[in-house]
Design a protein around this motif. Structure first.
Motif, PDB file in Angstrom:
ATOM      1  N   GLY A 189       0.821  -1.203   0.000  1.00 40.68           N
ATOM      2  CA  GLY A 189       0.000   0.000   0.000  1.00 40.68           C
ATOM      3  C   GLY A 189       0.855   1.252   0.000  1.00 40.68           C
ATOM      4  O   GLY A 189       2.081   1.207   0.119  1.00 40.68           O
ATOM      5  N   ARG A 190       0.185   2.370  -0.119  1.00 43.15           N
ATOM      6  CA  ARG A 190       0.863   3.663  -0.102  1.00 43.15           C
ATOM      7  C   ARG A 190       1.408   3.922   1.305  1.00 43.15           C
ATOM      8  O   ARG A 190       0.719   3.672   2.310  1.00 43.15           O
ATOM      9  CB  ARG A 190      -0.131   4.760  -0.501  1.00 43.15           C
ATOM     10  N   LEU A 191       2.631   4.406   1.352  1.00 40.90           N
ATOM     11  CA  LEU A 191       3.259   4.698   2.643  1.00 40.90           C
ATOM     12  C   LEU A 191       2.813   6.085   3.106  1.00 40.90           C
ATOM     13  O   LEU A 191       3.519   7.085   2.988  1.00 40.90           O
ATOM     14  CB  LEU A 191       4.785   4.630   2.531  1.00 40.90           C
ATOM     15  N   SER A 192       1.600   6.134   3.618  1.00 44.13           N
ATOM     16  CA  SER A 192       1.009   7.366   4.122  1.00 44.13           C
ATOM     17  C   SER A 192       0.226   7.050   5.386  1.00 44.13           C
ATOM     18  O   SER A 192      -0.059   5.880   5.677  1.00 44.13           O
ATOM     19  CB  SER A 192       0.093   8.004   3.062  1.00 44.13           C
ATOM     20  N   TRP A 193      -0.122   8.094   6.120  1.00 46.11           N
ATOM     21  CA  TRP A 193      -0.664   7.889   7.468  1.00 46.11           C
ATOM     22  C   TRP A 193      -1.857   6.954   7.490  1.00 46.11           C
ATOM     23  O   TRP A 193      -1.938   6.060   8.340  1.00 46.11           O
ATOM     24  CB  TRP A 193      -1.083   9.231   8.085  1.00 46.11           C
ATOM     25  N   GLU A 194      -2.814   7.143   6.569  1.00 45.16           N
ATOM     26  CA  GLU A 194      -4.054   6.371   6.649  1.00 45.16           C
ATOM     27  C   GLU A 194      -3.818   4.870   6.479  1.00 45.16           C
ATOM     28  O   GLU A 194      -4.612   4.052   6.943  1.00 45.16           O
ATOM     29  CB  GLU A 194      -5.066   6.870   5.611  1.00 45.16           C
ATOM     30  N   PRO A 197       1.720   2.416   7.897  1.00 44.24           N
ATOM     31  CA  PRO A 197       2.969   1.654   7.761  1.00 44.24           C
ATOM     32  C   PRO A 197       3.780   1.613   9.048  1.00 44.24           C
ATOM     33  O   PRO A 197       4.493   0.638   9.312  1.00 44.24           O
ATOM     34  CB  PRO A 197       3.717   2.394   6.644  1.00 44.24           C
ATOM     35  N   GLU A 198       3.658   2.671   9.882  1.00 46.28           N
ATOM     36  CA  GLU A 198       4.394   2.651  11.158  1.00 46.28           C
ATOM     37  C   GLU A 198       3.838   1.585  12.092  1.00 46.28           C
ATOM     38  O   GLU A 198       4.585   0.948  12.850  1.00 46.28           O
ATOM     39  CB  GLU A 198       4.364   4.046  11.814  1.00 46.28           C
ATOM     40  N   SER A 199       2.527   1.343  12.031  1.00 44.80           N
ATOM     41  CA  SER A 199       1.939   0.274  12.841  1.00 44.80           C
ATOM     42  C   SER A 199       2.416  -1.092  12.366  1.00 44.80           C
ATOM     43  O   SER A 199       2.616  -2.011  13.171  1.00 44.80           O
ATOM     44  CB  SER A 199       0.406   0.343  12.776  1.00 44.80           C
ATOM     45  N   PHE A 200       2.597  -1.234  11.053  1.00 42.63           N
ATOM     46  CA  PHE A 200       3.127  -2.498  10.530  1.00 42.63           C
ATOM     47  C   PHE A 200       4.523  -2.761  11.075  1.00 42.63           C
ATOM     48  O   PHE A 200       4.849  -3.888  11.480  1.00 42.63           O
ATOM     49  CB  PHE A 200       3.152  -2.453   9.002  1.00 42.63           C
ATOM     50  N   PHE A 216       9.985  -9.067   6.917  1.00 39.27           N
ATOM     51  CA  PHE A 216       8.846  -8.169   6.733  1.00 39.27           C
ATOM     52  C   PHE A 216       9.174  -7.183   5.618  1.00 39.27           C
ATOM     53  O   PHE A 216      10.203  -6.500   5.677  1.00 39.27           O
ATOM     54  CB  PHE A 216       8.545  -7.437   8.038  1.00 39.27           C
ATOM     55  N   VAL A 217       8.309  -7.119   4.612  1.00 42.98           N
ATOM     56  CA  VAL A 217       8.577  -6.300   3.428  1.00 42.98           C
ATOM     57  C   VAL A 217       7.441  -5.299   3.227  1.00 42.98           C
ATOM     58  O   VAL A 217       6.265  -5.678   3.201  1.00 42.98           O
ATOM     59  CB  VAL A 217       8.716  -7.178   2.169  1.00 42.98           C
ATOM     60  N   LEU A 218       7.788  -4.019   3.094  1.00 45.72           N
ATOM     61  CA  LEU A 218       6.812  -2.979   2.760  1.00 45.72           C
ATOM     62  C   LEU A 218       6.895  -2.695   1.275  1.00 45.72           C
ATOM     63  O   LEU A 218       7.965  -2.289   0.775  1.00 45.72           O
ATOM     64  CB  LEU A 218       7.071  -1.701   3.551  1.00 45.72           C
ATOM     65  N   VAL A 219       5.808  -2.924   0.561  1.00 39.72           N
ATOM     66  CA  VAL A 219       5.743  -2.703  -0.878  1.00 39.72           C
ATOM     67  C   VAL A 219       4.895  -1.464  -1.134  1.00 39.72           C
ATOM     68  O   VAL A 219       3.708  -1.438  -0.828  1.00 39.72           O
ATOM     69  CB  VAL A 219       5.123  -3.924  -1.589  1.00 39.72           C
ATOM     70  N   GLY A 220       5.516  -0.427  -1.678  1.00 35.32           N
ATOM     71  CA  GLY A 220       4.798   0.814  -1.941  1.00 35.32           C
ATOM     72  C   GLY A 220       5.692   2.016  -1.744  1.00 35.32           C
ATOM     73  O   GLY A 220       6.831   1.901  -1.284  1.00 35.32           O
ATOM     74  N   ASP A 221       5.175   3.167  -2.077  1.00 30.40           N
ATOM     75  CA  ASP A 221       5.901   4.429  -1.945  1.00 30.40           C
ATOM     76  C   ASP A 221       4.955   5.446  -1.335  1.00 30.40           C
ATOM     77  O   ASP A 221       3.748   5.215  -1.243  1.00 30.40           O
ATOM     78  CB  ASP A 221       6.388   4.893  -3.309  1.00 30.40           C
ATOM     79  N   GLY A 222       5.490   6.573  -0.904  1.00 29.95           N
ATOM     80  CA  GLY A 222       4.637   7.596  -0.335  1.00 29.95           C
ATOM     81  C   GLY A 222       5.396   8.509   0.597  1.00 29.95           C
ATOM     82  O   GLY A 222       6.605   8.358   0.807  1.00 29.95           O
ATOM     83  N   PRO A 223       4.703   9.470   1.198  1.00 26.11           N
ATOM     84  CA  PRO A 223       5.368  10.497   2.005  1.00 26.11           C
ATOM     85  C   PRO A 223       6.033   9.976   3.272  1.00 26.11           C
ATOM     86  O   PRO A 223       6.856  10.672   3.864  1.00 26.11           O
ATOM     87  CB  PRO A 223       4.222  11.463   2.349  1.00 26.11           C
ATOM     88  N   MET A 224       5.692   8.758   3.718  1.00 25.57           N
ATOM     89  CA  MET A 224       6.289   8.224   4.940  1.00 25.57           C
ATOM     90  C   MET A 224       7.465   7.286   4.665  1.00 25.57           C
ATOM     91  O   MET A 224       7.945   6.614   5.581  1.00 25.57           O
ATOM     92  CB  MET A 224       5.226   7.503   5.781  1.00 25.57           C
ATOM     93  N   MET A 225       7.951   7.259   3.435  1.00 28.88           N
ATOM     94  CA  MET A 225       9.078   6.383   3.112  1.00 28.88           C
ATOM     95  C   MET A 225      10.294   6.688   3.993  1.00 28.88           C
ATOM     96  O   MET A 225      10.901   5.790   4.578  1.00 28.88           O
ATOM     97  CB  MET A 225       9.450   6.533   1.639  1.00 28.88           C
ATOM     98  N   GLY A 226      10.638   7.976   4.109  1.00 29.11           N
ATOM     99  CA  GLY A 226      11.783   8.352   4.932  1.00 29.11           C
ATOM    100  C   GLY A 226      11.570   8.018   6.392  1.00 29.11           C
ATOM    101  O   GLY A 226      12.494   7.566   7.083  1.00 29.11           O
TER     102      GLY A 226
END
Length: 409
Positions: A189-194, A197-200, A216-226
């Motif tokens: 999913g998109r790496l954004s608050w809604e 990703p931080e909960s993951f 554990f792999v995060l697939v996606g991009d977005g404002p929370m990537m950094g």
């Protein structure tokens, strides 16, 4: 039939994926499509590659007059039969253009609830609404949305493209040096608050203590990537938590995963979960929006309260310790996706609705109720017989004066 699609955003997200898949599958011999996008992007280019004309105009939250004039001129000169809008900003602009040109307007609400803007546009301009999840359908009725203008068509996954397949030496595993025998848990999913990703990542910390061999792999991009990268570094998770970025071959990605997790704070009917289920993967997800209509707790996965990353982590660890139970959950998930969330039926229902509205007909509202989490529930997107229609003047409705409630057609 000449169709104008107004798309309120142009990122790589669920709404954009919906539009792209719809336009891929609309019968070319029946529809001529023009798309308005707010800016050039990977999404606008993907639409052009489908052979669709894409034009660019600003679509701010408060419609600007230049864009309204541009869209209205387009509707007049191209003899557009129907305006189909996606997101609130597009709905507001489409509603105004529809009133100026006496053209019917359909707005698809992709979220779990209507916004104030969607409600205002519907009431003031008499637009038709289509929602994708049961919470939005119920909320719309409670808020007094005209039932004759409300339709419910759940999202769908292409169950012929997304199929069960297990690969233990794929590109993701090679990229991050993941052993073939190590289970891989995915966030898609998109790496954004809604999307949470931080909960993951917090859940991954919990699960790692019980299942230290898991990755554990995060697939996606977005404002929370950094922010996610900083979290991984801060807590020393680099050996087992990985940022895969945006991926284009999602069937290949799902083939490398053993479990898919959604930690969203807000969802409607997420395509990523449908596609994962179609690939035969069990799901751990937060109980938000239409997700409980998709995931059967204890049968196709597990549901946890939103924000409860400890609970998510515990469920991940529990399932990874029971590979046979996960295998059976994946089989049930695949069967459920095929039965209830088949994209071909979603497209057929949408095509029928667009056709009826474009021809100036008032369709009997589609009220397919999404399945409950109980086994054996009625399919959400089962084929429905053609509904009887009533002819009306162009636009399929009596136009209401601004500020009044539209009269039922």
């Amino acid at each position: 039939m000449k169709l104008l699609q107004i798309v309120g955003n142009a990122i790589v997200g669920g709404m954009e994926t919906y539009v792209q898949r719809l336009l891929e599958r609309l019968p070319r011999d029946r529809f001529e499509v023009t798309v308005l996008c707010p800016w050039e992007s990977r999404h606008s280019e993907a639409l052009r590659q489908l052979g669709v004309e894409v034009l660019i105009t600003p679509i701010p939250d408060e419609p600007c007059w230049s864009s309204i004039v541009f869209a209205a001129s387009l509707v007049r000169t191209r003899h557009i039969d129907l305006i189909h809008c996606h997101l609130t900003n597009a709905h507001l602009m489409g509603a105004l253009v529809g009133r100026l040109t006496d053209t019917p307007v359909l707005a698809t609400v992709h979220g779990r609830e209507l916004t104030i803007g969607d409600l205002e546009a519907h009431r003031l301009a008499g637009t038709q609404l289509c929602v994708v999840c049961r919470p939005a359908h119920l909320q719309a009725l409670v808020l007094g949305v005209d039932a004759e203008r409300l339709h419910f068509i759940p999202n769908g996954a292409d169950t012929e493209v997304f199929t069960p397949r297990r690969v233990r030496d794929g590109a993701l595993r090679r990229r991050f040096g993941i052993p073939e025998d190590a289970p891989v848990v995915g966030f898609v999913g998109r790496l954004s608050w809604e999307k949470g990703p931080e909960s993951f990542l917090r859940a991954a910390l919990v699960a790692h203590r019980a299942q230290p061999h898991a990755h554990f792999v995060l697939v996606g991009d977005g404002p929370m990537m950094g922010q996610c990268a900083h979290f991984i570094e801060q807590f020393g998770m680099g050996d087992y938590a990985h940022l895969a970025g945006l991926q284009h071959d999602m069937p290949a990605v799902f083939s490398e995963l053993d479990l898919v997790v959604s930690t969203s704070h807000s969802e409607a009917m997420p395509l990523a979960l449908m596609e994962a289920m179609a690939c035969g993967l069990p799901i751990v997800a937060t109980r938000v929006g239409g997700v409980p209509d998709m995931v059967q707790h204890g049968l196709t996965g597990a549901l946890v309260s939103p924000g409860d990353f400890d609970g998510v982590g515990a469920q991940i660890a529990k399932l990874l310790a029971q590979p046979e139970a996960m295998r059976l959950m994946g089989q049930r998930a695949r069967a459920r996706a095929v039965e209830h969330f088949c994209l071909s039926r979603t497209i057929a229902q949408t095509t029928d609705l667009l056709t009826r509205l474009a021809h100036g007909a008032t369709p009997t509202p589609l009220r397919a109720v999404a399945p409950s989490a109980r086994a054996g529930a009625t399919p959400a997107c089962a084929d429905e017989p053609a509904a009887p229609i009533q002819r009306s003047r162009r636009g399929g409705s009596a136009r209401a004066a601004p500020g009044s409630k539209p009269a039922a057609a």
